[in-house]
Design a protein around this motif. Sequence first.
Motif, PDB file in Angstrom:
ATOM      1  N   GLU A   1       0.852  -1.198   0.000  1.00  0.00           N
ATOM      2  CA  GLU A   1       0.000   0.000   0.000  1.00  0.00           C
ATOM      3  C   GLU A   1       0.882   1.240   0.000  1.00  0.00           C
ATOM      4  OE1 GLU A   1      -2.888  -0.267   3.143  1.00  0.00           O
ATOM      5  OE2 GLU A   1      -3.335  -2.350   2.601  1.00  0.00           O
ATOM      6  N   GLU A   2       1.452   1.550   1.174  1.00  0.00           N
ATOM      7  CA  GLU A   2       2.348   2.701   1.259  1.00  0.00           C
ATOM      8  C   GLU A   2       3.674   2.397   0.541  1.00  0.00           C
ATOM      9  OE1 GLU A   2       4.085   5.626   4.757  1.00  0.00           O
ATOM     10  OE2 GLU A   2       2.640   4.074   5.251  1.00  0.00           O
ATOM     11  N   ILE A   3       4.192   1.181   0.779  1.00  0.00           N
ATOM     12  CA  ILE A   3       5.486   0.765   0.224  1.00  0.00           C
ATOM     13  C   ILE A   3       5.238  -0.275  -0.864  1.00  0.00           C
ATOM     14  CG2 ILE A   3       7.711  -0.322   0.778  1.00  0.00           C
ATOM     15  CD1 ILE A   3       7.381   2.403   2.095  1.00  0.00           C
ATOM     16  N   VAL A   4       5.753  -0.001  -2.073  1.00  0.00           N
ATOM     17  CA  VAL A   4       5.499  -0.924  -3.190  1.00  0.00           C
ATOM     18  C   VAL A   4       6.672  -1.862  -3.468  1.00  0.00           C
ATOM     19  CG1 VAL A   4       3.785   0.541  -4.311  1.00  0.00           C
ATOM     20  CG2 VAL A   4       6.212   0.844  -4.870  1.00  0.00           C
ATOM     21  N   ALA A   5       7.855  -1.564  -2.914  1.00  0.00           N
ATOM     22  CA  ALA A   5       9.013  -2.447  -3.111  1.00  0.00           C
ATOM     23  C   ALA A   5       9.965  -2.282  -1.935  1.00  0.00           C
ATOM     24  CB  ALA A   5       9.743  -2.101  -4.411  1.00  0.00           C
ATOM     25  N   VAL A   6      10.628  -3.380  -1.544  1.00  0.00           N
ATOM     26  CA  VAL A   6      11.734  -3.285  -0.581  1.00  0.00           C
ATOM     27  C   VAL A   6      12.926  -4.024  -1.187  1.00  0.00           C
ATOM     28  CG1 VAL A   6      10.270  -3.129   1.478  1.00  0.00           C
ATOM     29  CG2 VAL A   6      11.069  -5.367   0.709  1.00  0.00           C
ATOM     30  N   ARG A   7      14.128  -3.550  -0.828  1.00  0.00           N
ATOM     31  CA  ARG A   7      15.339  -4.166  -1.405  1.00  0.00           C
ATOM     32  C   ARG A   7      16.496  -4.015  -0.444  1.00  0.00           C
ATOM     33  NH1 ARG A   7      18.278  -2.153  -6.586  1.00  0.00           N
ATOM     34  NH2 ARG A   7      20.013  -3.094  -5.452  1.00  0.00           N
ATOM     35  N   TRP A   8      17.377  -5.024  -0.424  1.00  0.00           N
ATOM     36  CA  TRP A   8      18.615  -4.922   0.350  1.00  0.00           C
ATOM     37  C   TRP A   8      19.711  -4.342  -0.537  1.00  0.00           C
ATOM     38  CZ3 TRP A   8      18.741  -5.879   5.475  1.00  0.00           C
ATOM     39  CH2 TRP A   8      17.693  -6.618   6.033  1.00  0.00           C
ATOM     40  N   PHE A   9      20.478  -3.409   0.018  1.00  0.00           N
ATOM     41  CA  PHE A   9      21.556  -2.752  -0.734  1.00  0.00           C
ATOM     42  C   PHE A   9      22.875  -2.949   0.003  1.00  0.00           C
ATOM     43  CE2 PHE A   9      17.714  -0.519  -1.793  1.00  0.00           C
ATOM     44  CZ  PHE A   9      17.839  -0.173  -3.127  1.00  0.00           C
ATOM     45  N   ASP A  10      23.948  -3.230  -0.743  1.00  0.00           N
ATOM     46  CA  ASP A  10      25.261  -3.270  -0.081  1.00  0.00           C
ATOM     47  C   ASP A  10      25.888  -1.873  -0.121  1.00  0.00           C
ATOM     48  OD1 ASP A  10      26.495  -2.901  -2.568  1.00  0.00           O
ATOM     49  OD2 ASP A  10      26.836  -5.042  -2.857  1.00  0.00           O
ATOM     50  N   ARG A  11      27.038  -1.739   0.536  1.00  0.00           N
ATOM     51  CA  ARG A  11      27.622  -0.393   0.671  1.00  0.00           C
ATOM     52  C   ARG A  11      28.063   0.204  -0.663  1.00  0.00           C
ATOM     53  NH1 ARG A  11      28.435  -2.407   5.782  1.00  0.00           N
ATOM     54  NH2 ARG A  11      28.088  -0.900   7.466  1.00  0.00           N
ATOM     55  N   ASP A  12      28.521  -0.641  -1.574  1.00  0.00           N
ATOM     56  CA  ASP A  12      28.935  -0.108  -2.879  1.00  0.00           C
ATOM     57  C   ASP A  12      27.755   0.527  -3.613  1.00  0.00           C
ATOM     58  OD1 ASP A  12      31.541  -0.775  -2.529  1.00  0.00           O
ATOM     59  OD2 ASP A  12      31.437  -2.664  -3.662  1.00  0.00           O
ATOM     60  N   GLU A  13      26.612  -0.164  -3.546  1.00  0.00           N
ATOM     61  CA  GLU A  13      25.421   0.388  -4.210  1.00  0.00           C
ATOM     62  C   GLU A  13      24.997   1.718  -3.574  1.00  0.00           C
ATOM     63  OE1 GLU A  13      22.302  -2.814  -5.641  1.00  0.00           O
ATOM     64  OE2 GLU A  13      23.147  -3.378  -3.699  1.00  0.00           O
TER      65      GLU A  13
END
Length: 305
Positions: free
Chosen positions: A261-273
């Motif tokens: 609803e409020e959030i349509v995607a979640v993702r893990w990011f590493d430090r380089d990204e």
Amino acid sequence: MRMQPPALARSVFEPSPAERADDTLIERLRAESTTRVLQVRGDRARVRGDRLVWAAAADVVEQAPSAEWAFLGRASDGSARLVAASPAATADAGTDRDDEATWSSLRTSGGDLVDEDAGAFVTAVALGRWFADFGFCPRCGSPARLRSAGWSRQCTGCGREQFPRTDPAVIVAVRDTRDERLLLGQNASWAADGRFSTFAGFVEAGESLETAIRREVEEEAGVVVDDLEYRGSQAWPYPRSLMLGFHAVAADQPQARPDGEEIVAVRWFDRDEIRSALAGEGPVALPGSASIARRLIADWCGATA
Ligand SMILES: [Zn+2]
């Protein structure tokens, strides 16, 4: 290691609250030649480079006759700083003659200003918002007049006094248990520009900050967080929040999923990204330089925002 102060938490003014009790203060300071005034319309003020445009009081009185005024404090040389606030839709005549200065929002420019002006801008916008939204007594509905040099209102009916409102909100940078990745979410309205940010929400009635954090992150991203660590705060007058920034650890990281609803995607990011995104490279966009979200993200990454 301490976090670099959030962009809007760099105020250097002496707020001088004892002076506010004098009901003639604004009038008296307007007449002093060293007084400077910040004119705001909603969340916007005139900006030139990394400075706000401060005006002489007489000019602002003429240009914005319907503005409401408050005493911001005193600069390091002792001279007074005032705000003259008008609602966002106001277009008072004669204020746009300066070609180099543009009317810019706190959200857009607050992160790029010198400390003195960043602090003044956020206070001015917060007061202006309160002036516009709280003109009537919450108890009896009568008009409430400004007092205390713009820092309180008193009801003309029942006499009740009210003060500028601040609503606490939590904002959380969630990392994995090995501290290798950061979980960010995408709000529905940000999908078009590829922007991801930390999770945030208002503290509800009766909640502690800890409870609010666990509830918000679980609702928005599906993970349970622990090891909460407070990192810093800043006011965010959209419309009247105080953002309290934390880091937290998600123990059940495979559970991460958007609420849809409020959030349509979640993702893990590493430090380089994250470093690339902070540098403006790659497909992922991060929140703007005025936000505490960007500071929290950079803080996790060991970078400056
Ligand atoms: Zn009242």
